[in-house]
Design a protein around this motif. Structure first.
Motif, PDB file in Angstrom:
ATOM      1  N   GLU A   6       0.833  -1.200   0.000  1.00 30.26           N
ATOM      2  CA  GLU A   6       0.000   0.000   0.000  1.00 30.26           C
ATOM      3  C   GLU A   6       0.869   1.252   0.000  1.00 30.26           C
ATOM      4  O   GLU A   6       1.999   1.239   0.501  1.00 30.26           O
ATOM      5  CB  GLU A   6      -0.887   0.010   1.238  1.00 30.26           C
ATOM      6  N   CYS A  22      -2.815   0.240  -3.847  1.00 24.37           N
ATOM      7  CA  CYS A  22      -2.409  -1.070  -3.337  1.00 24.37           C
ATOM      8  C   CYS A  22      -2.104  -1.961  -4.531  1.00 24.37           C
ATOM      9  O   CYS A  22      -2.995  -2.252  -5.337  1.00 24.37           O
ATOM     10  CB  CYS A  22      -3.505  -1.684  -2.492  1.00 24.37           C
ATOM     11  N   TRP A  36     -10.870  -2.091   0.487  1.00 26.59           N
ATOM     12  CA  TRP A  36     -10.188  -1.317   1.521  1.00 26.59           C
ATOM     13  C   TRP A  36     -10.985  -1.408   2.817  1.00 26.59           C
ATOM     14  O   TRP A  36     -12.213  -1.251   2.814  1.00 26.59           O
ATOM     15  CB  TRP A  36     -10.051   0.148   1.107  1.00 26.59           C
ATOM     16  N   ARG A  38     -10.656  -0.253   7.174  1.00 28.03           N
ATOM     17  CA  ARG A  38      -9.951   0.654   8.070  1.00 28.03           C
ATOM     18  C   ARG A  38     -10.225   0.274   9.517  1.00 28.03           C
ATOM     19  O   ARG A  38     -11.250  -0.320   9.842  1.00 28.03           O
ATOM     20  CB  ARG A  38     -10.356   2.109   7.817  1.00 28.03           C
ATOM     21  N   TYR A  93      -5.596   2.195   7.213  1.00 25.57           N
ATOM     22  CA  TYR A  93      -6.337   1.648   6.077  1.00 25.57           C
ATOM     23  C   TYR A  93      -5.589   0.423   5.546  1.00 25.57           C
ATOM     24  O   TYR A  93      -4.381   0.486   5.280  1.00 25.57           O
ATOM     25  CB  TYR A  93      -6.496   2.704   4.987  1.00 25.57           C
ATOM     26  N   CYS A  95      -5.519  -2.773   2.696  1.00 25.20           N
ATOM     27  CA  CYS A  95      -5.938  -3.317   1.424  1.00 25.20           C
ATOM     28  C   CYS A  95      -6.202  -4.815   1.586  1.00 25.20           C
ATOM     29  O   CYS A  95      -5.472  -5.499   2.321  1.00 25.20           O
ATOM     30  CB  CYS A  95      -4.828  -3.084   0.397  1.00 25.20           C
TER      31      CYS A  95
END
Length: 121
Positions: A6, A22, A36, A38, A93, A95
């Motif tokens: 990422e 990513c 994605w 988080r 965050y 991926c």
């Protein structure tokens, strides 16, 4: 066998924008869904946005109209364009990709290492 790398996180003021990328590499036959997630401090990891290999998208209600997910299948890369950022978007965050590994009959779930996004004045 498969790595997700990422980039694009950082510090931004409220109302600003960031673009996360990513890139997947390794023994990839195909990639199905990419997405994605988080995780904010003290909270569970949550889905932000996802995109299928055909381009269908899904967004968390909290980011609809502000975030856009896209992918470049030729580059095995997924992007997250984040506009009108708010302090509550602050999180790490991650991926995620569902990958069919070369020589295997099943898809596997891979995660990136995470990138910090901080929205603050």
């Amino acid at each position: 066998q498969v790595q997700l790398v990422e980039s694009g996180g950082g510090l931004v003021q409220p109302g600003g924008s960031l673009r996360l990328s990513c890139a997947a590499s390794g023994s990839i036959f195909s990639i199905n869904a990419m997405g994605w997630y988080r995780q904010a401090p003290g909270k569970q990891r949550e889905l932000v946005a996802a995109i299928t290999s055909g381009g269908s998208t899904n967004y968390a209600d909290s980011v609809k109209g502000r975030f856009t997910i896209s992918r470049d299948n030729a580059k095995n890369t997924v992007y997250l364009q984040m506009n009108s950022l708010k302090p509550e978007d602050t999180a790490v965050y991650y991926c995620n990709s569902l990958v069919v590994v070369a020589g295997k009959a099943h898809e596997y779930d891979y995660w990136g290492q995470g990138t910090q996004v901080t929205v603050s004045s």
